[in-house]
Design an enzyme around this catalytic site. Structure first.
Site, short mmCIF file in Angstrom:
data_model
loop_
_atom_site.label_atom_id
_atom_site.label_comp_id
_atom_site.label_asym_id
_atom_site.label_seq_id
_atom_site.Cartn_x
_atom_site.Cartn_y
_atom_site.Cartn_z
N TYR A 1 0.82 -1.21 0.00
CA TYR A 1 0.00 0.00 0.00
C TYR A 1 0.85 1.27 0.00
O TYR A 1 1.81 1.39 0.76
CB TYR A 1 -0.92 0.03 1.22
CG TYR A 1 -1.77 1.28 1.28
CD1 TYR A 1 -2.88 1.42 0.47
CD2 TYR A 1 -1.44 2.34 2.13
CE1 TYR A 1 -3.65 2.57 0.50
CE2 TYR A 1 -2.21 3.49 2.19
CZ TYR A 1 -3.32 3.60 1.36
OH TYR A 1 -4.07 4.75 1.38
N GLY B 1 -6.54 4.76 -0.38
CA GLY B 1 -7.91 4.72 0.10
C GLY B 1 -8.68 3.55 -0.49
O GLY B 1 -8.25 2.39 -0.40
#
Length: 259
Positions: free
Chosen positions: A53, A60
């Site tokens: 990530y 998000g």
């Protein structure tokens, strides 16, 4: 007097006060060891090709979307530009400088994955008197002061404006005149620059330092006024002169008078 050296995790309050008052600041020697190690960790992740990530995925709700290696630089640039949506008057230069110094100390802990050239450019802004023009109003998200820090980060890539000697100068021109080059953000760097609470912390520290000044001024004003009126200092000694026995209902902490 040389610059205040920022040792990550060990900067005394007095140092932040001096920076707020205009003192120069730079990272302490040896700080780049941890910075370089964290940058290598990001490079290792990219080399393995695994999705992580903020490095090679979206953000998000797009965390599950894999981003191609060719688009990683654009991804980091876009997160900065998309969040640079603040409004209102620019934050004061003194507080903006404090925000940069706080961000420097945070990145230098070696947990953000930024490259040394990114941190060195932040250092150079303080050294050369380039202060990002950052709108004082904007969203504060769950990850920190996203909008204000995005405006700070935007100047590093040549977008937005700097305050230079009190005037607003386009970022790209100001960097060039200071013999600096805009950054091309690497993997994770845009995210690292935006995450954090350095905007809020800078304002909190500024409020503390101004309150200290106000308190000190009140003490001096009161003392001078009493002296000018040839007043007595006896009223200020009331707590020392009145014993606990004369004050019904008052407790005696630790078995003695608190006076």
């Amino acid at each position: 007097m040389g610059p205040i050296l920022l040792a990550p995790g060990a900067v005394p309050l007095a140092a932040w006060r001096d920076i707020y008052r205009g003192a120069a600041a730079a990272l302490a020697p040896g700080s780049y060891t941890a910075i370089d190690a964290s940058a290598r960790a990001v490079s290792t992740i990219l080399a393995r090709g695994e999705p992580v990530y903020g490095i090679n995925t979206g953000f998000g709700k797009l965390a599950s979307v894999r981003i191609d290696a060719a688009d990683l630089e654009r991804l980091q640039r876009n997160i900065v530009l998309s969040h640079a949506a603040g409004v209102g008057q620019p934050m004061p230069v003194a507080i903006a400088r404090l925000m940069i110094a706080l961000k420097l100390a945070s990145l230098a802990q070696g947990a953000s994955g930024v490259r040394s050239e990114t941190v060195r450019l932040l250092e150079a802004l303080l050294a050369k008197g380039l202060t990002p023009v950052v709108p004082a109003q904007g969203s504060v998200g769950a990850s920190g002061d996203l909008a204000p820090l995005a405006h700070m980060a935007a100047t590093l890539i040549g977008v937005g404006c700097f305050f230079v000697d009190g005037a607003q100068v386009p970022a790209e021109r100001a960097l060039a005149e200071a013999s600096l080059s805009p950054l091309v953000l690497g993997a994770k760097e845009g995210l690292a620059l935006l995450n954090g609470t350095q905007f809020s912390t800078a304002y909190a520290l500024a409020a503390l330092f101004e309150t200290e000044n106000l308190f000190g001024s009140a003490l001096v004003t009161g003392a001078l006024s009493t002296d000018a009126a040839r007043g007595s200092d006896a009223p200020f000694r009331i707590h020392a002169s009145i014993g606990c026995a004369a004050m019904p209902g008052r407790s005696r902490p630790h078995g003695r008078c608190a006076g």
